[in-house]
Design an enzyme around this catalytic site. Structure first.
Site: not given
Ligand code: BES
Ligand code: MN
Ligand code: ZN
Length: 496
Positions: A274, A348
């Site tokens: 990130k 996920r």
């Protein structure tokens, strides 16, 4: 926090302060007439003036100089009477509690104007106490100064004819507020203190302390079970992943709910690192996990007749020489293969194995909560949670429970067309779908791990898990979203 209920009038109880409401476009409430005359008309002079028009969250503190039973009277604007909801009442109570805390009042009485005519008294008491307890939570665990401030010790609910309802509702409020605070405290913990094994230990101790049974899987046990997706996310970190399962209830003939929460104790993005700006906020990437833990603690005390499995996968998403690379193909517990195209779509993956695990343990109705996508924050801001799932009846039931506790929620579709976006050339699916429909491709990925016969709702709480800046009723930081909604849902299922 000590909660007292009395069968006397609120206006007769001695304390540091009493809080009362003033409504917009209304004269001084009839209930405050005798206070007004004790104060020589001060209240009727103030109410309706520009200082106190009754707009929501306006506030004035009056010192009573021995003329009332409390040393102060805190007047709060409640807005228009016909717009008053339990949610707003709760926020007002949170605001009052925070004012008390700030000003070092030790005792606070909820006055008669808060027990609004036409509203269920027990529900009002629950909202008042629950939100006040949440407003009081302090964020200064790591501050070395200013620990000496006095804190609010006692809250009082009183009404001559309704003590029983105040007592039962108030107790529920305490349980729910404290459960939400436990979740919030976990979320506010930094990643160096709350890594997977530490979080697992903490949650286990809390849950076992509440009488729940807990199982913790280590990485090698996950390997035996084929949880390749959870392991792939955790493998880049020196802190091993964990999977915590908490069980509540042993009621025959009742359905088994599965509450599954994303527990990424820190999300750096992994090799798909990130950007640095704001990365520190990714210590909150276990907010779903914290909500599940909090809800289980509340269920242990409220004891509804339903079975609930809390399944919490925990991992730290880090880049390293051992980390999963973009392009790697890994296999989930149900045998499906995943091409990892972005290591930052890690939530996920850990949820996928947890969903399969929950179903293997017998969960037939599942809700998962996850700070899953920045795209959900783009779509719904910090106001509403995104909901996706099947069948529609289950989605509706989850959304109604959420709304009933004042947590805003909005459904997004999982049309078949969106499945295309996570198609892989070489595996059963990719883990990320690119730029479009981010929350939905996240949900589609999860849906691949949910059996046809399982009812399932995915809640994307990326926006709602945290509050960006202080509001009157809550400090910035973790919101505790999901705790009360999950408890409400479990209670509704229990009631049939
Ligand atoms: N934890 C983040 C999502 C997030 C972002 C939560 C902002 C709270 C605030 C998640 O793991 C993530 O990185 N998602 C990616 C998904 C993408 C790679 C498909 C995202 O949102 O960019
Ligand atoms: Mn991520
Ligand atoms: Zn994440």
């Amino acid at each position: 926090m000590n909660l007292q209920t009395h069968a006397s009038k609120a206006a007769e109880i001695p304390a540091d302060a009493r809080v009362e409401l003033v409504f917009q476009d209304e004269p001084l409430p009839e209930l405050l007439a005798s206070d007004d005359s004790s104060l020589s008309g001060l209240l009727s002079e103030l109410v309706g003036s520009p200082e106190m028009k009754g707009k929501a969250h306006e506030s004035t503190v009056l010192h009573t100089q021995g003329k009332l039973s409390t040393r102060r009277l805190l007047l709060l604007g409640a807005g228009k009477r016909d717009e008053l909801t339990l949610e707003r009442l709760g926020k007002l109570a949170g605001q009052a509690a925070r004012a008390a805390q700030r000003q070092e009042w030790k005792s606070l009485v909820f006055g008669g104007t808060l027990l609004v005519a036409g509203m269920d008294v027990a529900q009002v008491a629950e909202a008042l106490v629950g939100s006040a307890v949440m407003g009081l939570m302090s964020l200064d665990t790591y501050k070395t100064e200013d620990q000496s401030k006095a804190t609010l010790e006692t809250m009082v609910l009183a009404d001559p004819s309704r003590q029983a309802a105040l007592e039962s509702g108030g107790k529920r409020g305490l349980v729910l507020g404290e459960a939400a605070n436990t979740a919030r405290s976990l979320v506010n913990e930094p990643g160096n203190d709350l890594y997977p094994a530490a979080m697992a230990e903490k949650v286990k101790a809390l849950a076992e302390g509440a009488g729940l049974s807990v199982e913790v899987l280590t990485a090698s046990q996950m390997r035996d079970k084929g949880m390749g997706l959870l392991l792939a996310v955790g493998q880049g970190s020196d802190n091993e992943p964990r999977l915590v399962t908490i069980r509540y209830g042993d009621f025959e003939g009742k359905p088994t709910l599965g509450f599954v929460g994303k527990g990424i104790t820190f999300d750096s993005g992994g090799i798909s690192l990130k950007p640095g700006l704001g990365m520190q906020d990714m210590k909150t990437d276990m907010s779903g996990a914290a909500a599940v833990a909090g809800a289980m603690l509340a269920l242990a005390q409220l004891k509804p007749q339903v079975n609930v499995l809390g399944v919490i996968p925990m991992a730290e998403n880090m880049p390293s020489g051992k980390a999963t690379r973009p392009g790697d193909v890994v296999r989930g517990m149900n045998g499906k293969t995943v091409e990892v195209v972005n290591t930052d779509a890690e939530g996920r993956m850990i949820l996928a194995d947890a969903l399969v695990h929950a179903q293997e343990l017998g969960a037939t109705h599942i809700v998962d909560l996850a700070t899953l996508t920045g795209a959900c924050v783009v779509a719904l801001g910090h106001v509403a949670t995104g909901a996706m799932g099947k069948p529609q009846e289950w989605v509706d039931q989850v959304m109604n429970a959420s709304r009933a506790v004042g947590e805003k929620i909005w459904q997004l579709p999982i049309y078949d067309e969106y499945r295309e976006l996570i198609k892989s050339e070489i595996a059963d699916m990719e883990n990320a779908g690119g730029r479009w429909a981010g929350p939905i491709t996240g949900a589609w990925f999860l849906k691949e791990f949910v059996k046809d016969e399982t009812a399932w709702v995915h809640l994307d709480i990326a926006g709602t898990a945290t509050i960006e800046s202080d509001v009157p009723h809550l400090p910035k930081g973790a919101s505790g979203v999901g705790v009360r909604a999950l408890v409400r849902l479990a209670e509704e299922i229990a009631a049939g």
